[in-house]
Design a protein around this motif. Structure first.
Motif, PDB file in Angstrom:
ATOM      1  N   LEU A   1     -37.091  -8.979  29.860  1.00  0.00           N
ATOM      2  CA  LEU A   1     -37.194  -9.078  28.404  1.00  0.00           C
ATOM      3  C   LEU A   1     -36.069  -8.250  27.791  1.00  0.00           C
ATOM      4  CD1 LEU A   1     -40.973  -8.576  27.446  1.00  0.00           C
ATOM      5  CD2 LEU A   1     -39.637 -10.688  27.391  1.00  0.00           C
ATOM      6  N   ASP A   2     -35.313  -8.856  26.894  1.00  0.00           N
ATOM      7  CA  ASP A   2     -34.188  -8.181  26.229  1.00  0.00           C
ATOM      8  C   ASP A   2     -34.482  -8.160  24.730  1.00  0.00           C
ATOM      9  OD1 ASP A   2     -31.879  -8.076  24.591  1.00  0.00           O
ATOM     10  OD2 ASP A   2     -30.703  -9.420  25.840  1.00  0.00           O
ATOM     11  N   GLY A   3     -34.646  -6.965  24.165  1.00  0.00           N
ATOM     12  CA  GLY A   3     -34.850  -6.859  22.713  1.00  0.00           C
ATOM     13  C   GLY A   3     -36.304  -6.913  22.283  1.00  0.00           C
TER      14      GLY A   3
ATOM     15  N   LYS B   1     -27.120  -5.232  26.576  1.00  0.00           N
ATOM     16  CA  LYS B   1     -28.358  -5.812  27.123  1.00  0.00           C
ATOM     17  C   LYS B   1     -28.156  -7.277  27.498  1.00  0.00           C
ATOM     18  CE  LYS B   1     -30.782  -4.891  23.353  1.00  0.00           C
ATOM     19  NZ  LYS B   1     -29.821  -4.183  22.483  1.00  0.00           N
ATOM     20  N   GLY B   2     -27.569  -8.031  26.570  1.00  0.00           N
ATOM     21  CA  GLY B   2     -27.369  -9.466  26.820  1.00  0.00           C
ATOM     22  C   GLY B   2     -26.353  -9.711  27.929  1.00  0.00           C
ATOM     23  N   THR B   3     -25.280  -8.939  27.927  1.00  0.00           N
ATOM     24  CA  THR B   3     -24.233  -9.101  28.939  1.00  0.00           C
ATOM     25  C   THR B   3     -24.785  -8.826  30.338  1.00  0.00           C
ATOM     26  OG1 THR B   3     -22.540  -8.459  27.335  1.00  0.00           O
ATOM     27  CG2 THR B   3     -21.964  -8.236  29.678  1.00  0.00           C
TER      28      THR B   3
ATOM     29  N   LYS C   1     -19.743 -16.502  15.329  1.00  0.00           N
ATOM     30  CA  LYS C   1     -19.922 -15.067  15.075  1.00  0.00           C
ATOM     31  C   LYS C   1     -21.357 -14.857  14.609  1.00  0.00           C
ATOM     32  CE  LYS C   1     -17.218 -12.024  14.722  1.00  0.00           C
ATOM     33  NZ  LYS C   1     -16.891 -11.049  15.799  1.00  0.00           N
ATOM     34  N   ARG C   2     -21.934 -13.719  14.952  1.00  0.00           N
ATOM     35  CA  ARG C   2     -23.245 -13.389  14.400  1.00  0.00           C
ATOM     36  C   ARG C   2     -23.067 -12.787  13.010  1.00  0.00           C
ATOM     37  NH1 ARG C   2     -26.631 -10.254  19.012  1.00  0.00           N
ATOM     38  NH2 ARG C   2     -27.295  -9.170  17.124  1.00  0.00           N
ATOM     39  N   PRO C   3     -23.892 -13.219  12.044  1.00  0.00           N
ATOM     40  CA  PRO C   3     -23.732 -12.704  10.680  1.00  0.00           C
ATOM     41  C   PRO C   3     -24.027 -11.200  10.585  1.00  0.00           C
ATOM     42  CG  PRO C   3     -25.646 -14.173  10.844  1.00  0.00           C
ATOM     43  CD  PRO C   3     -24.928 -14.246  12.156  1.00  0.00           C
TER      44      PRO C   3
HETATM   45 MG    MG Z   1     -28.058  -9.190  22.766  1.00  0.00          MG
END
Ligand code: MG
Ligand code: AP5
Length: 239
Positions: A89-91, A20-22, A165-167
């Protein structure tokens, strides 16, 4: 006809790690579109240690869902800034109540959704990507060490700032995020499909990589919204 001359008001829908983000980032980079990522907004609040951020931190880190009240508060304050713009809108929404609340908020503003894109990527493909992901927290830009590497390892291409990094990007937490998706988020698809509206187009794009999905996405978006303009000076994606 879903949008001739009208505005792109789009949901980017899909599993965690579907891209989604990419894909939102690619659209924003090429076209005059604004994107709003619920996850990015939460990560920024967490980094700034706001009240919302302090509440959300452990929930996000453990792969749970932040409450509908908090999410609505965060997102609805941004909706007014999107007037007369093409946006993604993403997420958000990620639960049925969020979907109903968004519908109502947009209806009140006279700006209903015009496109819902469902990214359909197999679970096993997604699992292998997550451990390689790095992000630039202030912008939400996404990198991957085996796909879409940063120019300088560990640093953002645009600002030169460090990547993190995301936790929640480890196999154990990721499995919980996927489970949450199936339990709480995927029912939204039936909800969207059950309210066919001439204003809103719903499409599912299948593929194992964003490079397979990107040409399909671009042709749906430009085909449905001919008024969409490419950025004159391709701007670095800003999220
Ligand atoms: Mg994302
Ligand atoms: P959020 O940040 O939205 O996470 P998510 O939905 O789990 O999705 P991701 O951001 O992990 O994946 P993505 O689909 O954007 O994929 P990406 O493009 O990065 O939410 C995080 C948390 O916040 C939630 O768990 C929840 O706690 C909370 N939250 C957020 N919204 C909420 C809401 N509305 N209500 C309640 N709580 C909420 O791609 C993934 C990876 O794949 C990257 O490494 C990328 O480089 C790589 N990749 C992309 N394309 C390719 C390709 N073609 N080939 C190889 N790798 C690729």
């Amino acid at each position: 006809d879903h949008g001739d001359g009208k505005f792109l008001r789009m949901l980017m829908f899909g599993k965690p790690g579907a891209g989604k983000g990419t894909l939102s980032g690619r659209l924003v980079k090429k076209y005059d579109i604004t994107s709003l990522s619920a996850g990015d907004l939460l990560r920024q609040q967490i980094a700034e240690r706001t009240e919302v951020g302090r509440t959300a931190e452990s929930i996000v880190a453990s792969g749970g869902l932040v409450s509908d009240d908090i999410m609505l508060k965060i997102v609805s304050s941004k909706l007014d800034q999107l007037r007369n713009k093409h946006w993604i809108l993403d997420g958000f929404p990620r639960t049925l109540p969020q979907g109903e609340m968004l519908d109502e908020a947009l209806h009140t503003r006279g700006t209903p959704l015009t496109l819902i894109v469902n990214l359909d990527v197999p679970d096993e493909v997604i699992l292998s990507r997550i451990s390689d992901r790095w992000i630039h927290l202030p912008s939400g830009r996404v990198y991957n060490m085996s796909y879409n590497r940063p120019k300088v390892e560990g640093f953002d291409d645009v600002t030169g700032e460090p990547l993190t990094k995301r936790p929640d990007d480890n196999p154990e937490i990721f499995a919980r995020r996927l489970k949450q998706f199936y339990e709480s988020t995927s029912p939204l698809l039936a909800y969207f499909a059950s309210k066919p509206s001439s204003a809103t187009k719903l499409v599912t794009l299948r593929g194992e990589t964003s490079d397979e999905i990107w040409p399909q996405l671009e042709s749906v978006v430009t085909g449905t919204f001919p008024s969409l303009r490419e950025r004159v000076e391709p701007k670095e994606e800003r999220r």
